[in-house]
Design an enzyme around this catalytic site. Sequence first.
Site, short mmCIF file in Angstrom:
data_model
loop_
_atom_site.label_atom_id
_atom_site.label_comp_id
_atom_site.label_asym_id
_atom_site.label_seq_id
_atom_site.Cartn_x
_atom_site.Cartn_y
_atom_site.Cartn_z
N ARG A 46 20.02 4.33 -3.94
CA ARG A 46 20.13 3.46 -2.76
C ARG A 46 20.34 4.23 -1.47
O ARG A 46 20.18 3.70 -0.37
CB ARG A 46 21.24 2.41 -2.97
N TYR A 100 3.68 -9.66 15.45
CA TYR A 100 3.53 -10.09 14.05
C TYR A 100 4.51 -11.24 13.77
O TYR A 100 5.68 -11.18 14.18
CB TYR A 100 3.83 -8.89 13.15
N ASP A 172 5.46 -0.85 16.48
CA ASP A 172 4.93 -1.11 15.15
C ASP A 172 3.48 -0.65 15.19
O ASP A 172 2.63 -1.27 15.83
CB ASP A 172 5.04 -2.62 14.86
N LYS A 197 0.07 -2.08 4.13
CA LYS A 197 -1.28 -2.20 4.68
C LYS A 197 -2.03 -0.87 4.52
O LYS A 197 -2.20 -0.42 3.41
CB LYS A 197 -1.18 -2.66 6.14
C1 LIG Z 1 2.25 -6.96 7.46
C2 LIG Z 1 2.89 -6.53 8.72
C3 LIG Z 1 4.27 -6.42 8.82
C4 LIG Z 1 5.19 -6.78 7.68
O1 LIG Z 1 5.00 -5.93 6.62
P1 LIG Z 1 5.41 -6.31 5.08
O2 LIG Z 1 5.16 -5.03 4.38
O3 LIG Z 1 4.54 -7.44 4.66
O4 LIG Z 1 6.86 -6.68 5.12
C5 LIG Z 1 4.80 -5.98 10.00
N1 LIG Z 1 4.02 -5.67 11.06
C6 LIG Z 1 2.68 -5.77 11.01
C7 LIG Z 1 1.88 -5.42 12.21
C8 LIG Z 1 2.06 -6.20 9.84
O5 LIG Z 1 0.74 -6.30 9.80
#
Ligand SMILES: *Cc1c(COP(=O)(O)O)cnc(C)c1O
Length: 379
Positions: A46, A100, A172, A197
Amino acid sequence: MDRRFRGLDSRLIHAGIETRLLGAVTPPIFQSVTFERSDETTRYIRLSNTPTHVALHRKLAEIEGGEAALTTASGMAAITSTLLTLLTAGDRVLAQRRLYGGTREFLAEDCPTWGIGCDWIDATDASAWSAALRPTTRLVYVEAMTNPLLEVADLRSIVAFARDNGLVSVIDSTFATPVNLRPLELGFDLAIHSCTKYLNGHDDIAAGAVIGRAALIERIAARLARLGGILDPHAAFLLDRGLATLGVRVRHQNASGLEIARFLADHPTISHVSYPGLESHPHHARARELFDGFGGVVSFELADDRSAERFMAALALLTAAPSLGGVHSLVMRPAAVWGTRLSPEERARLGITDGLVRLSIGLETRSDIVADLTQALGA
Ligand SMILES: *Cc1c(COP(=O)(O)O)cnc(C)c1O
């Protein structure tokens, strides 16, 4: 890693691994909760400091050009752990308006319950930011490209604005990946990825990462160890494996993105295409200056709103599913997937119309993707 080999593709394969255990070219998974205490360090799953985590963090830091990195159980775990570390009651965030959905809802609905406020800005236009600034603003939060319309914020001005006003700058960068954008080189303090992604790229794990200044990453890691949203070693191994091919995957997706965006823009049933690589995109010049490629997500508007569901149902190779950035080409209609959670005003503000379709281009044969789109658009 040997400093002579600095190309991104070399780092994606070799970075992070310091010694080869029994000569293994691919590092093993340390699927162990705890480790015998040797020096002064406690190694525990953890704490995200198993050898599997440590090597992956080193690789992520090297490919994004940061001092340190931390992985998390999902992209949202990276976002929430970062914000819950850097902000306390009374603080405020300046956030890009079309974030998002999960992030937007966290800032709008969860954060206020802990006394953390948010002011929304149009991050593409620097002229209105000063008016939104308050004495308690601590952090500015943007995305490399917004979802689903792929707006490109004025990232250089965001960094300068953060510096001038003593704000921590967070981006992000999920939609861009280190192949197309190096936000830490632009001056951002922290870059966040949903590794679910492109970074993993195979639609088979959830993972997140935050990369940047070591002092900040250390604080986030300490809080994550208490919040608990850590990445499992097996998922860490899969993420490391996915990263090895990130360069070839994303460059291919960049090329497909541009070709398919042009194909869609010329199609008579489509009234509008959003893709930063197209000259018609309102932020095309900025995108060309910032990015090395524009990614595999293309959004488009069907001229006849009512044909969207028919188009989705007629697809044979492309799959109607949320998520993006993986090997599978996925299509979704934002109005159907998110529409029910948004008021009509919110939908309008986010640019989500009934005929809007978001396409994430995978790695299938490009002519097959075009053929499937062609037949479904004719349906
Ligand atoms: C999918 C996504 C997230 C969240 O990611 P998860 O892995 O599904 O928690 C955050 N920001 C963007 C731009 C995303 O496309």
